[in-house]
Scaffold this motif. Sequence first.
Motif, mmCIF file in Angstrom:
data_model
loop_
_atom_site.group_PDB
_atom_site.id
_atom_site.type_symbol
_atom_site.label_atom_id
_atom_site.label_comp_id
_atom_site.label_asym_id
_atom_site.label_seq_id
_atom_site.Cartn_x
_atom_site.Cartn_y
_atom_site.Cartn_z
ATOM 1 N N LYS A 1 0.797 -1.307 -0.004
ATOM 2 C CA LYS A 1 -0.010 0.076 0.156
ATOM 3 C C LYS A 1 0.925 1.077 0.131
ATOM 4 N N PRO A 2 2.037 1.349 0.749
ATOM 5 C CA PRO A 2 2.629 2.534 0.854
ATOM 6 C C PRO A 2 3.253 2.888 -0.659
ATOM 7 N N VAL A 3 3.557 1.904 -1.352
ATOM 8 C CA VAL A 3 3.958 2.214 -2.718
ATOM 9 C C VAL A 3 3.072 2.738 -3.810
ATOM 10 N N ILE A 4 1.842 2.147 -3.475
ATOM 11 C CA ILE A 4 0.658 2.572 -4.116
ATOM 12 C C ILE A 4 0.160 4.148 -3.703
ATOM 13 N N GLU A 5 0.266 4.382 -2.482
ATOM 14 C CA GLU A 5 -0.167 5.631 -1.766
ATOM 15 C C GLU A 5 0.932 6.764 -2.642
ATOM 16 N N TRP A 6 2.182 6.429 -2.544
ATOM 17 C CA TRP A 6 3.075 7.356 -3.284
ATOM 18 C C TRP A 6 2.703 7.664 -4.652
ATOM 19 N N ARG A 7 2.539 6.537 -5.455
ATOM 20 C CA ARG A 7 2.166 6.597 -6.786
ATOM 21 C C ARG A 7 0.955 7.385 -7.013
ATOM 22 N N ARG A 8 0.061 7.604 -6.053
ATOM 23 C CA ARG A 8 -1.240 8.371 -6.308
ATOM 24 C C ARG A 8 -0.891 9.698 -6.058
ATOM 25 N N GLN A 9 -0.030 10.209 -4.997
ATOM 26 C CA GLN A 9 0.464 11.386 -4.736
ATOM 27 C C GLN A 9 1.431 12.098 -6.071
ATOM 28 N N ASP B 1 1.061 11.213 -9.248
ATOM 29 C CA ASP B 1 0.440 11.566 -10.377
ATOM 30 C C ASP B 1 -0.626 12.745 -10.050
ATOM 31 N N LEU B 2 -1.045 12.924 -8.829
ATOM 32 C CA LEU B 2 -1.586 14.341 -8.515
ATOM 33 C C LEU B 2 -0.855 15.517 -8.866
ATOM 34 N N ASP B 3 0.444 15.472 -8.190
ATOM 35 C CA ASP B 3 1.461 16.435 -8.294
ATOM 36 C C ASP B 3 1.703 16.667 -9.923
ATOM 37 N N LEU B 4 1.749 15.586 -10.639
ATOM 38 C CA LEU B 4 1.962 15.832 -12.069
ATOM 39 C C LEU B 4 0.586 16.387 -12.760
ATOM 40 N N MET B 5 -0.664 16.058 -12.433
ATOM 41 C CA MET B 5 -1.872 16.529 -12.844
ATOM 42 C C MET B 5 -1.897 18.259 -12.481
ATOM 43 N N HIS B 6 -1.454 18.707 -11.297
ATOM 44 C CA HIS B 6 -1.714 19.839 -10.636
ATOM 45 C C HIS B 6 -0.757 20.709 -11.344
ATOM 46 N N ALA C 1 2.248 20.146 -13.765
ATOM 47 C CA ALA C 1 2.409 19.516 -15.096
ATOM 48 C C ALA C 1 4.121 19.733 -15.430
ATOM 49 N N SER C 2 4.565 20.665 -16.262
ATOM 50 C CA SER C 2 6.038 20.618 -16.606
ATOM 51 C C SER C 2 6.662 21.096 -15.365
ATOM 52 N N VAL C 3 6.249 22.012 -14.405
ATOM 53 C CA VAL C 3 6.751 22.762 -13.149
ATOM 54 C C VAL C 3 7.439 21.512 -12.545
ATOM 55 N N PHE C 4 6.476 20.446 -12.369
ATOM 56 C CA PHE C 4 6.662 19.283 -11.638
ATOM 57 C C PHE C 4 7.688 18.261 -12.381
ATOM 58 N N ARG C 5 7.726 18.328 -13.666
ATOM 59 C CA ARG C 5 8.955 17.710 -14.275
ATOM 60 C C ARG C 5 10.214 18.513 -14.238
ATOM 61 N N ASP C 6 10.206 19.821 -14.064
ATOM 62 C CA ASP C 6 11.434 20.245 -14.003
ATOM 63 C C ASP C 6 12.546 19.829 -13.191
ATOM 64 N N LYS C 7 12.179 19.186 -11.990
ATOM 65 C CA LYS C 7 13.101 18.553 -11.183
ATOM 66 C C LYS C 7 13.336 16.864 -11.432
ATOM 67 N N HIS C 8 12.732 16.487 -12.659
ATOM 68 C CA HIS C 8 12.855 15.005 -12.950
ATOM 69 C C HIS C 8 14.163 14.458 -13.043
ATOM 70 N N LYS C 9 15.011 15.421 -13.344
ATOM 71 C CA LYS C 9 16.549 14.845 -13.399
ATOM 72 C C LYS C 9 17.056 14.599 -12.223
ATOM 73 N N ILE C 10 16.854 15.517 -11.183
ATOM 74 C CA ILE C 10 17.169 15.436 -9.841
ATOM 75 C C ILE C 10 16.819 14.115 -9.055
ATOM 76 N N HIS C 11 15.445 14.061 -9.445
ATOM 77 C CA HIS C 11 14.714 12.555 -8.815
ATOM 78 C C HIS C 11 15.130 11.533 -9.297
ATOM 79 N N ILE C 12 15.549 11.403 -10.667
ATOM 80 C CA ILE C 12 15.977 10.167 -11.147
ATOM 81 C C ILE C 12 17.467 9.884 -10.889
ATOM 82 N N GLU C 13 18.219 10.933 -10.376
ATOM 83 C CA GLU C 13 19.742 10.429 -9.904
ATOM 84 C C GLU C 13 19.497 10.015 -8.381
ATOM 85 N N GLN C 14 18.562 10.637 -7.768
ATOM 86 C CA GLN C 14 18.348 10.284 -6.318
ATOM 87 C C GLN C 14 17.743 8.501 -6.192
#
Length: 359
Positions: A27-35, A37-42, A44-57
């Motif tokens: 469940k914790p993984v599913i809850e994280w996934r839900r949050q 996608d909500l961040d991406l929906m709200h 958009a590109s502003v959320f993705r601006d940090k995707h490279k940092i996230h991928i490296e993490q």
Amino acid sequence: MEDLRKHFPALTSCIYLNTASNGVIPKPVIEWRRQHDLDLMHHASVFRDKHKIHIEQIRKTVAGFFDASAEETALVPNFSFGINTVLEGLPKGQKILLLKNDYPSVNWPVETRDFDVCYAKIDEKLERNIEEALARHRPDIFMFSIVQWLNGIKIDFEFLKQLKSYHPNLLLIADGTQYLGTENFSFAESAIDVLGASAYKWLTAGYGNGLFMVKEAARERIFPKTIGFNSAERFESLATETAFMKHFEPGHQDTLNYGSLEQALLFQKNLGREDLYQKIASLSAKAKERFAEMDLLGNDTLLREKHSSIYNLKGDQALFQKLQHNNVISSLRGSGIRVSFHYYNTEDELEKLVEILGR
């Protein structure tokens, strides 16, 4: 430890013995996934601006979990993508040793390319069979699954170290899909040169994520051709400036699925990996003992000292349907019925299975 089952709602309606086919996502993984996608929906590109940092993490988390460096670790959608990238980067005509009836995603990509292929048999004498095949065929590469999908036979890691010491130029390429997430593993200390895995089974991360790790010495013999945006550092970069491991990561990277892998690893870590893995080992040992008493195992399993937590039981379609009728989830594989035990299974479930089998 039993309280961990609250994170797996699927376990309330059945005896789930099919992790070798599909791990149950907590469940914790599913809850994280839900949050996510909500961040991406709200945003958009502003959320993705940090995707490279996230991928490296994520990469650092994955590498650390398996005692590898971030520089030798790639995030891939599945094992098949990664292994085809490796094989496309190998010079043609090399001799590759495979295990007969290994998983299709291991053998097919080799067998359908211009390689000289030879085989060793999978049975209770697996390591001896490999040694004999090496002496007879003298391959350049040995490619194999650490744990076999049909019967759960697990290759001996000490044997692999001996193999590497006797054959230092032998490239060892392994599929860890049926292994990673069942016991502690150090890529740095292993003899394996290239290790890949999908993460939807024992790592319980869902589909669309996996990993590949390639040691520095192996990179001198592999020349990947896969490339795309993200393979190099910037838009202005030249294609020739692509780092080796980034050949495994062309195009835009999926923070949802790779983030799910990170969350699944953190879930295991937070529960205490040593305790989880000890539970798997204990349950597997009890299962082997019970199945042996009922004459449900072949010699390829009975006669080996160490085994995984996957078992192929003697049985037919009628027995498989009987298990289904009693809400036992398993798989028909090969000539029998495959059951597999993860840390979220219990001894009570094993005893219920034994009871059903004995009716």
